[in-house]
Design a protein around this motif. Structure first.
Motif, short mmCIF file in Angstrom:
data_model
loop_
_atom_site.label_atom_id
_atom_site.label_comp_id
_atom_site.label_asym_id
_atom_site.label_seq_id
_atom_site.Cartn_x
_atom_site.Cartn_y
_atom_site.Cartn_z
N TYR A 65 -113.59 -2.76 1.79
CA TYR A 65 -113.90 -4.04 1.15
C TYR A 65 -112.90 -4.34 0.04
O TYR A 65 -112.52 -5.50 -0.16
N TYR A 71 -111.68 -11.52 2.81
CA TYR A 71 -113.10 -11.77 3.08
C TYR A 71 -113.85 -12.13 1.80
O TYR A 71 -114.56 -13.13 1.72
N GLN A 129 -115.87 -10.64 9.89
CA GLN A 129 -115.73 -9.31 9.31
C GLN A 129 -116.42 -8.26 10.17
O GLN A 129 -115.87 -7.19 10.44
N GLU A 133 -115.06 -4.87 12.35
CA GLU A 133 -115.64 -3.55 12.14
C GLU A 133 -116.24 -2.99 13.43
O GLU A 133 -116.22 -1.79 13.67
N GLU A 159 -121.77 -4.00 0.84
CA GLU A 159 -121.87 -5.46 0.76
C GLU A 159 -122.63 -5.91 -0.48
O GLU A 159 -122.34 -6.98 -1.06
#
Length: 335
Positions: A65, A71, A129, A133, A159
């Motif tokens: 992340y 993102y 996203q 993944e 997240e």
């Protein structure tokens, strides 16, 4: 000789050579299971226990992340821009801002449109996203690198800090522009309902990508559900006006719980009278009371504020469990 001919077949030449015959014989010998051989037995399917997998995967998720800013930067920029645009449309201060029926509904519209629009943005961003993944997950799952449970749990944990940050960022900007009713409790309630809704749309998108063949299918079905349920959330059609055979759609609409919570916590106790309504009811009674003659027909009530938080949390949990199930039992890998 054959090896220098223009049409030489080196595979046939090797097979007929002495070296080829020796290697073939050695291979057949190696394939024989010796007498008394006991195959190895492992205590677990994975190299390390499931409990030890979580910190390793969580660390990797946090790094992913952090090193993939597109993102999160996109979500952060949209959160700021939408807060400024929405807020600039509602700069009128109280009591003028809630003096008439249309102005009260305008404030309700702000709660609804702002939350729903950002929910769609977060949904669309999470689709892409998760699709990236998922491709990596299928490869690692085939090699038995880890169990799906710590993977899904790590995804949610990584997240959460970003969702919290974007929620406080967006609502703080919105509150600095719009003249909301003051109070830390009202602010925190608003942040909570907003956070839970965008968390739902994010986890919902991840579940759909895990369960469906591709991100395109997930986007079509996901947007259809979000749009249809938004129409019966209580804003476009008040709950008391929804036909009995469709009232179940009101109860399964996730944004209904956020909208109701925002409305009742913002307007509860507001004593400004609405001048163009019969009897000049106060804003609080008109929007957040059990009375059947209130705007929402008694469906939006202040006593539901904690219940709605719990329901939204359960909805988020449901889609996380759905993601776990999909990643465990559904596989769209093609050979």
């Amino acid at each position: 000789s054959m090896c220098v001919a223009k049409d030489a077949d080196f595979a046939i030449a090797y097979r007929k050579s002495e070296l080829g015959r020796q290697n073939e014989a050695a291979t057949k010998e190696a394939m024989q299971i010796p007498e008394g051989y006991v195959p190895p037995v492992f205590a677990s399917e994975y190299g390390i226990p499931v409990s030890a997998q979580f910190p390793v995967i969580a660390r990797r998720m946090f790094i992913n992340y952090w090193r993939g800013p597109s993102y999160n930067v996109a979500r952060g920029m949209v959160s700021i821009i939408v807060a400024l645009i929405m807020g600039s449309c509602y700069t009128q201060e109280r009591p003028e801002a809630v003096k008439f029926y249309s102005r009260v509904l305008g404030r309700v519209g702000l709660f609804f449109l702002d939350t729903f629009f950002l929910g769609i943005i977060f949904f669309s961003a999470a689709l892409q996203q998760m699709a990236i993944e998922r491709a990596a997950y299928y490869r690692e799952r085939a090699s038995r690198m880890y169990h799906p449970f710590p993977y899904v749990l790590s995804f949610g944990v990584a997240e959460t800090p970003y969702l919290l940050f974007f929620a406080f960022l967006h609502v703080s900007i919105l509150w600095s522009v719009v003249d909301f009713y003051p109070g830390y409790d009202r602010f925190l309630f608003y942040v909570g309902y907003y956070l839970l809704y965008v968390s739902f749309t994010t986890f919902y998108a991840q579940c759909l990508v895990a369960a469906l063949p591709d991100a395109g299918t997930a986007q079509i079905l996901g947007n259809a559900f979000l749009t249809l349920t938004s129409n019966v959330s209580g804003f476009s059609i008040t709950p008391d006006k929804i036909p009995d055979h469709w009232i179940f759609t009101y109860w399964i609409s996730p944004i209904h719980y956020s909208l109701e919570g925002m409305v009742v916590t913002q307007f509860h106790g507001a004593d400004q009278e609405i001048r163009d309504q019969p009897g000049n009811p106060t804003v609080g009674r008109f929007t957040s009371s059990h009375d059947s003659d209130s705007h929402f027909g008694g469906f939006f009530t202040y006593s539901h504020r904690f219940q709605n938080i719990l329901i939204l949390a359960l909805i988020c949990t449901f889609w996380r469990v759905g993601t776990l199930y999909a990643l465990t039992f559904i596989n769209y890998t093609t050979r």
